[in-house]
Enzyme design. Structure first.
Site, PDB file in Angstrom:
ATOM      1  N   GLU A   1      49.114   0.510 -10.143  1.00 15.80           N
ATOM      2  CA  GLU A   1      47.898   0.456 -10.951  1.00 15.80           C
ATOM      3  C   GLU A   1      48.346   0.288 -12.408  1.00 15.80           C
ATOM      4  O   GLU A   1      48.790   1.243 -13.041  1.00 15.80           O
ATOM      5  CB  GLU A   1      47.094   1.753 -10.794  1.00 15.80           C
ATOM      6  CG  GLU A   1      45.789   1.725 -11.556  1.00 15.80           C
ATOM      7  CD  GLU A   1      45.065   3.076 -11.596  1.00 15.80           C
ATOM      8  OE1 GLU A   1      45.720   4.111 -11.792  1.00 15.80           O
ATOM      9  OE2 GLU A   1      43.835   3.073 -11.458  1.00 15.80           O
TER      10      GLU A   1
ATOM     11  N   CYS B   1      39.351   2.303 -13.246  1.00 14.74           N
ATOM     12  CA  CYS B   1      39.845   2.538 -11.885  1.00 14.74           C
ATOM     13  C   CYS B   1      39.300   1.484 -10.921  1.00 14.74           C
ATOM     14  O   CYS B   1      39.872   1.278  -9.862  1.00 14.74           O
ATOM     15  CB  CYS B   1      39.464   3.930 -11.433  1.00 14.74           C
ATOM     16  SG  CYS B   1      37.735   4.281 -11.726  1.00 14.74           S
TER      17      CYS B   1
ATOM     18  N   GLU C   1      38.392  11.863  -7.943  1.00 16.64           N
ATOM     19  CA  GLU C   1      38.222  10.416  -8.165  1.00 16.64           C
ATOM     20  C   GLU C   1      39.512   9.957  -8.815  1.00 16.64           C
ATOM     21  O   GLU C   1      39.774  10.296  -9.972  1.00 16.64           O
ATOM     22  CB  GLU C   1      37.035  10.140  -9.090  1.00 16.64           C
ATOM     23  CG  GLU C   1      35.679  10.559  -8.549  1.00 16.64           C
ATOM     24  CD  GLU C   1      35.173   9.693  -7.422  1.00 16.64           C
ATOM     25  OE1 GLU C   1      35.873   8.738  -7.000  1.00 16.64           O
ATOM     26  OE2 GLU C   1      34.063   9.970  -6.935  1.00 16.64           O
TER      27      GLU C   1
ATOM     28  N   LYS D   1      36.374  19.972 -19.353  1.00 18.43           N
ATOM     29  CA  LYS D   1      37.503  19.638 -20.225  1.00 18.43           C
ATOM     30  C   LYS D   1      37.610  18.126 -20.388  1.00 18.43           C
ATOM     31  O   LYS D   1      37.909  17.413 -19.433  1.00 18.43           O
ATOM     32  CB  LYS D   1      38.824  20.140 -19.631  1.00 18.43           C
ATOM     33  CG  LYS D   1      39.943  20.095 -20.662  1.00 18.43           C
ATOM     34  CD  LYS D   1      41.312  20.141 -20.049  1.00 18.43           C
ATOM     35  CE  LYS D   1      41.836  18.773 -19.682  1.00 18.43           C
ATOM     36  NZ  LYS D   1      42.005  17.847 -20.820  1.00 18.43           N
TER      37      LYS D   1
HETATM   38  P1  NAD Z   1      45.389  12.002 -16.004  1.00 16.82           P
HETATM   39  O1  NAD Z   1      45.514  12.374 -14.574  1.00 16.82           O
HETATM   40  O2  NAD Z   1      46.609  11.973 -16.824  1.00 16.82           O
HETATM   41  O3  NAD Z   1      44.393  13.008 -16.756  1.00 16.82           O
HETATM   42  C1  NAD Z   1      43.070  13.197 -16.330  1.00 16.82           C
HETATM   43  C2  NAD Z   1      42.591  14.553 -16.825  1.00 16.82           C
HETATM   44  O4  NAD Z   1      43.342  15.569 -16.175  1.00 16.82           O
HETATM   45  C3  NAD Z   1      42.783  14.791 -18.325  1.00 16.82           C
HETATM   46  O5  NAD Z   1      41.686  15.519 -18.833  1.00 16.82           O
HETATM   47  C4  NAD Z   1      44.038  15.626 -18.367  1.00 16.82           C
HETATM   48  O6  NAD Z   1      44.113  16.455 -19.500  1.00 16.82           O
HETATM   49  C5  NAD Z   1      43.887  16.464 -17.114  1.00 16.82           C
HETATM   50  N1  NAD Z   1      45.138  17.004 -16.579  1.00 16.82           N
HETATM   51  C6  NAD Z   1      46.397  16.517 -16.747  1.00 16.82           C
HETATM   52  N2  NAD Z   1      47.288  17.315 -16.131  1.00 16.82           N
HETATM   53  C7  NAD Z   1      46.577  18.319 -15.544  1.00 16.82           C
HETATM   54  C8  NAD Z   1      46.931  19.436 -14.745  1.00 16.82           C
HETATM   55  N3  NAD Z   1      48.190  19.697 -14.434  1.00 16.82           N
HETATM   56  N4  NAD Z   1      45.952  20.256 -14.292  1.00 16.82           N
HETATM   57  C9  NAD Z   1      44.665  19.990 -14.593  1.00 16.82           C
HETATM   58  N5  NAD Z   1      44.266  18.965 -15.362  1.00 16.82           N
HETATM   59  C10 NAD Z   1      45.202  18.123 -15.823  1.00 16.82           C
HETATM   60  O7  NAD Z   1      44.611  10.612 -16.008  1.00 16.82           O
HETATM   61  P2  NAD Z   1      44.248   9.700 -17.276  1.00 16.82           P
HETATM   62  O8  NAD Z   1      45.503   9.027 -17.692  1.00 16.82           O
HETATM   63  O9  NAD Z   1      43.452  10.479 -18.278  1.00 16.82           O
HETATM   64  O10 NAD Z   1      43.233   8.660 -16.618  1.00 16.82           O
HETATM   65  C11 NAD Z   1      43.655   7.502 -15.991  1.00 16.82           C
HETATM   66  C12 NAD Z   1      43.607   7.655 -14.483  1.00 16.82           C
HETATM   67  O11 NAD Z   1      42.320   8.058 -14.062  1.00 16.82           O
HETATM   68  C13 NAD Z   1      43.869   6.354 -13.756  1.00 16.82           C
HETATM   69  O12 NAD Z   1      44.760   6.551 -12.675  1.00 16.82           O
HETATM   70  C14 NAD Z   1      42.497   5.952 -13.221  1.00 16.82           C
HETATM   71  O13 NAD Z   1      42.510   5.120 -12.110  1.00 16.82           O
HETATM   72  C15 NAD Z   1      41.890   7.273 -12.941  1.00 16.82           C
HETATM   73  N6  NAD Z   1      40.433   7.161 -12.893  1.00 16.82           N
HETATM   74  C16 NAD Z   1      39.777   7.228 -11.695  1.00 16.82           C
HETATM   75  C17 NAD Z   1      38.398   7.098 -11.625  1.00 16.82           C
HETATM   76  C18 NAD Z   1      37.660   7.170 -10.323  1.00 16.82           C
HETATM   77  O14 NAD Z   1      36.466   7.370 -10.374  1.00 16.82           O
HETATM   78  N7  NAD Z   1      38.306   7.052  -9.177  1.00 16.82           N
HETATM   79  C19 NAD Z   1      37.673   6.901 -12.789  1.00 16.82           C
HETATM   80  C20 NAD Z   1      38.367   6.831 -13.991  1.00 16.82           C
HETATM   81  C21 NAD Z   1      39.749   6.984 -14.026  1.00 16.82           C
END
Ligand code: NAD
Length: 454
Positions: free
Chosen positions: A355, A262, A228, A153
Site C-alpha cells: 500500500e 485506503c 478499518e 484520539k
Molecule cells: P497509523 O496506524 O500509524 O495510526 C492511526 C492512528 O493510530 C493514529 O491516531 C495513531 O496515533 C494511532 N496509533 C499508533 N500507534 C498506536 C498504538 N500502539 N496503539 C493505539 N493507537 C496507536 O495509521 P496512519 O498512518 O495514521 O493512517 C494511514 C493508514 O490508515 C493506512 O494504512 C490506511 O490504509 C489506513 N486507513 C484505513 C481506512 C479504512 O477505513 N479501512 C481509512 C483510512 C485510513
C-alpha cells in the site's frame, strides 16, 4: 508536552496542541465513565434532538472546518467541504437511531422474551491522519446515538478539526464528558484506550500493522473492536467498457487526497487487447489533474501529509520502478509529489504489492475474467475496487469474485453514509456506516419474563 501542527503545503506551523499524558487520559476516561449513566438515561427523543443540534452546529461551521482541514492536512478545499458535510450527514443519519434501537419480542413458552440493544459504556475512537473529519464522525456519531460516551484520539499530525468538532458538540448541548477529544500519541493515549478496563470498545482506523497490535491488546479484556485498515485496491477495466470514461476517471480514483486513501484504486488492471488504447487515453487524463495550492477553488490534488511520508512514497519510485508518465506538482516548500503512473511492471514489484498511500498507480494487463479476478485478489488486503464493463452479468460475476468489502461498477464510489463500509481479509473487521453499524456499539441483552398460567 505539546506538539506542533504543520501545514503540509507550506511547511509553516499552524498551531500547537497538548500531548495528553497517560494520567490525563485516565482522568478523561474516568469522566466519560462517570457521565455514561446519565447519557444513556437521556430520553431517546432528547438524545436524537441533541445529535440533530450537533449536526446543525457542524453545518453552520462547514467553511471554518474546511479551511482548518486545508491548513492542517493539505486537503483540497472542495474535498474538505465535502468531509465536513459528511460529518453533518452522519450525525443526521444516526440522530434517527436513538428512537429506533428496536429489540425483538421472540415467541417462547411460559412467558415473554424481549431483547434490548444495550450501550457498551465508554468507546475509544482512534483516528488516522488521512481523513480526520469523516473517520472521526463514523465512530462518534453512532456510538453517541446508541448511548455510549466517547473518548476520541485524533492522529498526531491532524488534530485541529477534531478539536473544533468537540467545541461544536458542546455548543449543541452535548455534555463535555460525553464526547471528549484527547490529542496525543498513539503509543500513549491510543494504547491506554486498549488497556484501560473502563473503555469497553475500541474503534480503530489506521495501518494494518497497528491494527493487529490493537486487536491483540483488546483480546486481553475481550474488548470489542472495529478495525478499518489498509487497502491495495484494483480498478479492473474490461475491453467492452466505456474506455474513455474509465480512463478519464481513473486518475481521480487514485490521486484524490494525493493517494492517501485506503480506497485508492492503486492497481489498474486492463484487459490486454485494449491496454495500449487505455494507456493513450490515460496519459492526458493524468496530466490534466490540477495539483496546486489546496486552498484554491478548483485544485484537484494537494501535497502529501508530511516530509516523512513524502520520503516513504518517493522510495517506491526508484531506479527499479518503470515510470510510464507523470503529472505535475508545484516546486518550493511543501510535501509535493506528482501523480505518477508505473508501467510496464510485474505483479511482484513492491510498488504493486504494498500500500503506497501516495499518488502512484501501477497499470497491469490481464487476459480474461478469471485472470482479472485472480490478479485483483492477489493481495492480503480487501477493502474496495472498481469494475468497468458493459456486460451486466460479468459485472455481477466479477463483483462476487473480488474479495473486497466495497465495490463499484462503472464508477469509483466507496463511501455513502447510509451503506456499510469495511474490509475483507487484512483490511479490517466489522462494518461502519449504514443501518447495521449500531450493532457494533451495542450488546444484545435477552430478558425472559415468566408469566404464570391462570
Ligand atoms: P497509523 O496506524 O500509524 O495510526 C492511526 C492512528 O493510530 C493514529 O491516531 C495513531 O496515533 C494511532 N496509533 C499508533 N500507534 C498506536 C498504538 N500502539 N496503539 C493505539 N493507537 C496507536 O495509521 P496512519 O498512518 O495514521 O493512517 C494511514 C493508514 O490508515 C493506512 O494504512 C490506511 O490504509 C489506513 N486507513 C484505513 C481506512 C479504512 O477505513 N479501512 C481509512 C483510512 C485510513
Amino acid at each position: 508536552m505539546t506538539t506542533q501542527v504543520i501545514n503540509p503545503a507550506t511547511e509553516e506551523v499552524v498551531g500547537t496542541v497538548p500531548s495528553t499524558s497517560v494520567a490525563e487520559t485516565d482522568a478523561a476516561i474516568a469522566r466519560a465513565h462517570a457521565a455514561w449513566p446519565s447519557w444513556r438515561a437521556v430520553a431517546p427523543a432528547d438524545r436524537a434532538r441533541l445529535l440533530r443540534r450537533f449536526a446543525e452546529a457542524v453545518d453552520g461551521d462547514i467553511e471554518r472546518l474546511a479551511r482548518l482541514e486545508v491548513a492542517n492536512s493539505g486537503h483540497t478545499i472542495g474535498n474538505a467541504r465535502w468531509e465536513a458535510g459528511n460529518v453533518r450527514d452522519v450525525l443526521q443519519y444516526y440522530s434517527a437511531a436513538p428512537e429506533r434501537l428496536f429489540g425483538k419480542q421472540i415467541p417462547v413458552a411460559g412467558g415473554i422474551n424481549l431483547t434490548f440493544a444495550e450501550p457498551l459504556g465508554v468507546v475509544g475512537v482512534i483516528v488516522p491522519w488521512n481523513f480526520p473529519m469523516p473517520i472521526a464522525g463514523w465512530g462518534f456519531a453512532p456510538a453517541l446515538a446508541a448511548g455510549n460516551t466517547v473518548v476520541l484520539k485524533p492522529a498526531e499530525l491532524t488534530p485541529l478539526t477534531a478539536l473544533r468538532l468537540a467545541e461544536l458538540a458542546r455548543e449543541a448541548g452535548i455534555p463535555e464528558d460525553v464526547f471528549q477529544v484527547i490529542p496525543g500519541k498513539g503509543s500513549v493515549v491510543g494504547e491506554r484506550f486498549v488497556t484501560h478496563p473502563d473503555v469497553r470498545k475500541v474503534v480503530f482506523t489506521g495501518s494494518t500493522e497497528v491494527g493487529k497490535r490493537i486487536m491483540a491488546g483488546c483480546a486481553d479484556q475481550v474488548k470489542r473492536v472495529t478495525l478499518e485498515l489498509g487497502g491495495n485496491n484494483a480498478n479492473v477495466v474490461f475491453a467492452d467498457a466505456d474506455l474513455e470514461r474509465a480512463a478519464a476517471t481513473a486518475p481521480y480514483a487514485v490521486f484524490d487526497n494525493a493517494g492517501q486513501d485506503c480506497c485508492a484504486r492503486s492497481r489498474i488492471l486492463v484487459q490486454r487487447s485494449v491496454y495500449d488504447k487505455f494507456m493513450a487515453l490515460l496519459e492526458p487524463a493524468v496530466s490534466g489533474v490540477l495539483v496546486d495550492d489546496p486552498g484554491k477553488d478548483g485544485t484537484e490534488m494537494g501535497p502529501l501529509i508530511s516530509g516523512d511520508h513524502l520520503e516513504k512514497v518517493r522510495s517506491y519510485v526508484d531506479e527499479s520502478t518503470p515510470v510510464a508518465f507523470r503529472g505535475n506538482a508545484p516546486g518550493g516548500p511543501g510535501f509535493w509529489f506528482p501523480p505518477t503512473v508505473v508501467a510496464p511492471v510485474g505483479p511482484d514489484h513492491r510498488v504493486v504489492t504494498d500500500e503506497v498511500f501516495g499518488p502512484v498507480v501501477a497499470v497491469l494487463p490481464f487476459d480474461d475474467e478469471a485472470d482479472a479476478v485472480r490478479l485483483a485478489n492477489d493481495t492480503e488486503y480487501g477493502l474496495s475496487g472498481s469494475i468497468w464493463t458493459r456486460d451486466i452479468e460479468r459485472a455481477i460475476r466479477v463483483s462476487r469474485g473480488v474479495a473486497a468489502g466495497n465495490l463499484s461498477v462503472n464508477s469509483h464510489s466507496s463511501v455513502r453514509y447510509s451503506t456499510p463500509f469495511g474490509g475483507f481479509k487484512q483490511s479490517g473487521l466489522g462494518r461502519e456506516l449504514g443501518p447495521d453499524a449500531l450493532d457494533a456499539f451495542t450488546d444484545t441483552k435477552n430478558v425472559f419474563v415468566a408469566i404464570e398460567e391462570l
